[in-house]
Design a protein around this motif. Sequence first.
Motif, PDB file in Angstrom:
ATOM      1  N   PRO A  75     -26.200  24.271 -12.824  1.00  0.00           N
ATOM      2  CA  PRO A  75     -26.078  24.308 -11.368  1.00  0.00           C
ATOM      3  C   PRO A  75     -26.359  25.711 -10.853  1.00  0.00           C
ATOM      4  CG  PRO A  75     -23.912  24.045 -12.384  1.00  0.00           C
ATOM      5  CD  PRO A  75     -24.931  24.077 -13.491  1.00  0.00           C
ATOM      6  N   ARG A  76     -26.864  25.781  -9.677  1.00  0.00           N
ATOM      7  CA  ARG A  76     -27.138  27.083  -9.064  1.00  0.00           C
ATOM      8  C   ARG A  76     -25.823  27.849  -8.894  1.00  0.00           C
ATOM      9  NH1 ARG A  76     -31.558  28.580  -7.169  1.00  0.00           N
ATOM     10  NH2 ARG A  76     -32.088  29.843  -5.400  1.00  0.00           N
ATOM     11  N   ASP A  77     -25.859  29.130  -9.169  1.00  0.00           N
ATOM     12  CA  ASP A  77     -24.705  30.011  -8.998  1.00  0.00           C
ATOM     13  C   ASP A  77     -23.480  29.553  -9.786  1.00  0.00           C
ATOM     14  OD1 ASP A  77     -26.222  31.550  -7.198  1.00  0.00           O
ATOM     15  OD2 ASP A  77     -25.664  30.246  -5.543  1.00  0.00           O
ATOM     16  N   SER A  78     -23.719  29.050 -10.977  1.00  0.00           N
ATOM     17  CA  SER A  78     -22.609  28.630 -11.819  1.00  0.00           C
ATOM     18  C   SER A  78     -22.816  29.130 -13.233  1.00  0.00           C
ATOM     19  CB  SER A  78     -22.481  27.110 -11.830  1.00  0.00           C
ATOM     20  OG  SER A  78     -21.491  26.725 -12.747  1.00  0.00           O
ATOM     21  N   TRP A  79     -21.760  29.280 -13.931  1.00  0.00           N
ATOM     22  CA  TRP A  79     -21.746  29.735 -15.300  1.00  0.00           C
ATOM     23  C   TRP A  79     -21.842  28.554 -16.253  1.00  0.00           C
ATOM     24  CZ3 TRP A  79     -23.134  33.217 -18.220  1.00  0.00           C
ATOM     25  CH2 TRP A  79     -22.387  33.935 -19.141  1.00  0.00           C
ATOM     26  N   GLU A  80     -21.751  27.334 -15.728  1.00  0.00           N
ATOM     27  CA  GLU A  80     -21.708  26.134 -16.553  1.00  0.00           C
ATOM     28  C   GLU A  80     -23.096  25.660 -16.969  1.00  0.00           C
ATOM     29  OE1 GLU A  80     -17.954  23.795 -14.662  1.00  0.00           O
ATOM     30  OE2 GLU A  80     -19.830  23.778 -13.519  1.00  0.00           O
ATOM     31  N   LEU A  81     -23.099  24.901 -18.055  1.00  0.00           N
ATOM     32  CA  LEU A  81     -24.270  24.133 -18.466  1.00  0.00           C
ATOM     33  C   LEU A  81     -23.890  22.666 -18.323  1.00  0.00           C
ATOM     34  CD1 LEU A  81     -25.254  25.982 -21.776  1.00  0.00           C
ATOM     35  CD2 LEU A  81     -26.133  26.382 -19.470  1.00  0.00           C
ATOM     36  N   ILE A  82     -24.809  21.862 -17.806  1.00  0.00           N
ATOM     37  CA  ILE A  82     -24.554  20.433 -17.661  1.00  0.00           C
ATOM     38  C   ILE A  82     -25.319  19.703 -18.752  1.00  0.00           C
ATOM     39  CG2 ILE A  82     -24.701  18.430 -16.150  1.00  0.00           C
ATOM     40  CD1 ILE A  82     -24.638  20.389 -13.776  1.00  0.00           C
ATOM     41  N   LEU A  83     -24.579  19.038 -19.627  1.00  0.00           N
ATOM     42  CA  LEU A  83     -25.167  18.297 -20.741  1.00  0.00           C
ATOM     43  C   LEU A  83     -25.718  16.966 -20.244  1.00  0.00           C
ATOM     44  CD1 LEU A  83     -22.465  19.084 -23.455  1.00  0.00           C
ATOM     45  CD2 LEU A  83     -24.542  20.345 -22.911  1.00  0.00           C
ATOM     46  N   PRO A  84     -26.582  16.302 -21.028  1.00  0.00           N
ATOM     47  CA  PRO A  84     -27.210  15.048 -20.588  1.00  0.00           C
ATOM     48  C   PRO A  84     -26.208  13.963 -20.166  1.00  0.00           C
ATOM     49  CG  PRO A  84     -28.299  15.858 -22.537  1.00  0.00           C
ATOM     50  CD  PRO A  84     -27.104  16.741 -22.315  1.00  0.00           C
ATOM     51  N   ASP A  85     -25.000  13.954 -20.758  1.00  0.00           N
ATOM     52  CA  ASP A  85     -24.014  12.934 -20.383  1.00  0.00           C
ATOM     53  C   ASP A  85     -23.224  13.312 -19.137  1.00  0.00           C
ATOM     54  OD1 ASP A  85     -22.258  14.898 -21.226  1.00  0.00           O
ATOM     55  OD2 ASP A  85     -21.379  13.708 -22.841  1.00  0.00           O
ATOM     56  N   GLY A  86     -23.558  14.448 -18.501  1.00  0.00           N
ATOM     57  CA  GLY A  86     -22.877  14.888 -17.289  1.00  0.00           C
ATOM     58  C   GLY A  86     -21.699  15.811 -17.538  1.00  0.00           C
ATOM     59  N   SER A  87     -21.286  15.960 -18.783  1.00  0.00           N
ATOM     60  CA  SER A  87     -20.182  16.874 -19.069  1.00  0.00           C
ATOM     61  C   SER A  87     -20.657  18.316 -18.900  1.00  0.00           C
ATOM     62  CB  SER A  87     -19.620  16.637 -20.476  1.00  0.00           C
ATOM     63  OG  SER A  87     -20.615  16.867 -21.449  1.00  0.00           O
ATOM     64  N   LYS A  88     -19.693  19.210 -18.650  1.00  0.00           N
ATOM     65  CA  LYS A  88     -20.011  20.607 -18.385  1.00  0.00           C
ATOM     66  C   LYS A  88     -19.347  21.484 -19.434  1.00  0.00           C
ATOM     67  CE  LYS A  88     -20.351  19.723 -13.467  1.00  0.00           C
ATOM     68  NZ  LYS A  88     -19.820  20.008 -12.131  1.00  0.00           N
ATOM     69  N   VAL A  89     -20.048  22.526 -19.848  1.00  0.00           N
ATOM     70  CA  VAL A  89     -19.502  23.487 -20.804  1.00  0.00           C
ATOM     71  C   VAL A  89     -19.829  24.901 -20.342  1.00  0.00           C
ATOM     72  CG1 VAL A  89     -19.620  21.938 -22.792  1.00  0.00           C
ATOM     73  CG2 VAL A  89     -21.555  23.432 -22.294  1.00  0.00           C
ATOM     74  N   ILE A  90     -19.003  25.818 -20.776  1.00  0.00           N
ATOM     75  CA  ILE A  90     -19.262  27.246 -20.572  1.00  0.00           C
ATOM     76  C   ILE A  90     -19.208  27.886 -21.959  1.00  0.00           C
ATOM     77  CG2 ILE A  90     -18.498  29.396 -19.517  1.00  0.00           C
ATOM     78  CD1 ILE A  90     -17.203  27.718 -17.297  1.00  0.00           C
ATOM     79  N   PRO A  91     -20.361  28.221 -22.522  1.00  0.00           N
ATOM     80  CA  PRO A  91     -20.371  28.833 -23.860  1.00  0.00           C
ATOM     81  C   PRO A  91     -19.668  30.181 -23.861  1.00  0.00           C
ATOM     82  CG  PRO A  91     -22.547  28.058 -23.234  1.00  0.00           C
ATOM     83  CD  PRO A  91     -21.693  28.004 -22.003  1.00  0.00           C
ATOM     84  N   GLU A  92     -19.186  30.567 -25.025  1.00  0.00           N
ATOM     85  CA  GLU A  92     -18.589  31.882 -25.233  1.00  0.00           C
ATOM     86  C   GLU A  92     -19.479  32.648 -26.201  1.00  0.00           C
ATOM     87  OE1 GLU A  92     -14.240  31.746 -26.084  1.00  0.00           O
ATOM     88  OE2 GLU A  92     -14.588  29.579 -25.928  1.00  0.00           O
ATOM     89  N   VAL A  93     -19.698  33.923 -25.905  1.00  0.00           N
ATOM     90  CA  VAL A  93     -20.556  34.753 -26.753  1.00  0.00           C
ATOM     91  C   VAL A  93     -19.864  36.098 -26.982  1.00  0.00           C
ATOM     92  CG1 VAL A  93     -22.823  35.847 -26.998  1.00  0.00           C
ATOM     93  CG2 VAL A  93     -22.633  33.635 -25.844  1.00  0.00           C
ATOM     94  N   GLN A  94     -19.915  36.555 -28.221  1.00  0.00           N
ATOM     95  CA  GLN A  94     -19.328  37.837 -28.598  1.00  0.00           C
ATOM     96  C   GLN A  94     -20.275  38.578 -29.526  1.00  0.00           C
ATOM     97  OE1 GLN A  94     -15.812  36.417 -30.630  1.00  0.00           O
ATOM     98  NE2 GLN A  94     -14.577  36.492 -28.767  1.00  0.00           N
ATOM     99  N   VAL A  95     -20.163  39.899 -29.519  1.00  0.00           N
ATOM    100  CA  VAL A  95     -20.795  40.729 -30.547  1.00  0.00           C
ATOM    101  C   VAL A  95     -19.684  41.523 -31.217  1.00  0.00           C
ATOM    102  CG1 VAL A  95     -23.089  40.871 -29.499  1.00  0.00           C
ATOM    103  CG2 VAL A  95     -21.382  42.589 -28.922  1.00  0.00           C
ATOM    104  N   ILE A  96     -19.891  41.828 -32.500  1.00  0.00           N
ATOM    105  CA  ILE A  96     -18.894  42.560 -33.273  1.00  0.00           C
ATOM    106  C   ILE A  96     -19.547  43.819 -33.823  1.00  0.00           C
ATOM    107  CG2 ILE A  96     -17.293  42.440 -35.218  1.00  0.00           C
ATOM    108  CD1 ILE A  96     -17.412  39.345 -34.862  1.00  0.00           C
ATOM    109  N   ASP A  97     -18.914  44.958 -33.572  1.00  0.00           N
ATOM    110  CA  ASP A  97     -19.505  46.225 -34.021  1.00  0.00           C
ATOM    111  C   ASP A  97     -19.184  46.496 -35.492  1.00  0.00           C
ATOM    112  OD1 ASP A  97     -16.990  47.490 -34.229  1.00  0.00           O
ATOM    113  OD2 ASP A  97     -17.207  48.594 -32.355  1.00  0.00           O
TER     114      ASP A  97
END
Length: 162
Positions: A75-97
Amino acid sequence: MIVCISVVVCFVVFAFALYTSESIYRFFHPYLDRQIAGATTVPSDWLEITLQEPLRAERVVQQVVLYVDKPITHPRDSWELILPDGSKVIPEVQVIDQDGKVYDLTDPTTVTKSGSSESFQRGFGARQLPSDKTYRTVRIRSDRPFKVLKIIWRCYDPRDIG
């Protein structure tokens, strides 16, 4: 005396040429991109990508960019991803030094390129990660798995993409 002036003039010309050539290079190549994984699935448990050659925080902004596979949308201006079944997710990403310190990448970006085979690029970034550290591990997870075409490490300076 003339030799000293000539040396100074040559030094100034050399310094100007070096500065100008870097500016020109950055104008045509604003992003420092490095692929860190090919096509994969982002799982609900952490996907750990350990790199042989560590990542470095170069320029002002550092991001892990997911080339998100179709038919996932955003969606515009959103952090979410919309999957084909309509569910929404917000991935988490990290880096480790290299010392084991974990950095959450929480600054979102989305890039959609028309006519591209990729649906869009979802960036997870941070400004000013410590440049004196190296980053050997990238971790990614999502409440619901989804596919990506590739994952890259991107560094850039916003002034270069003006």
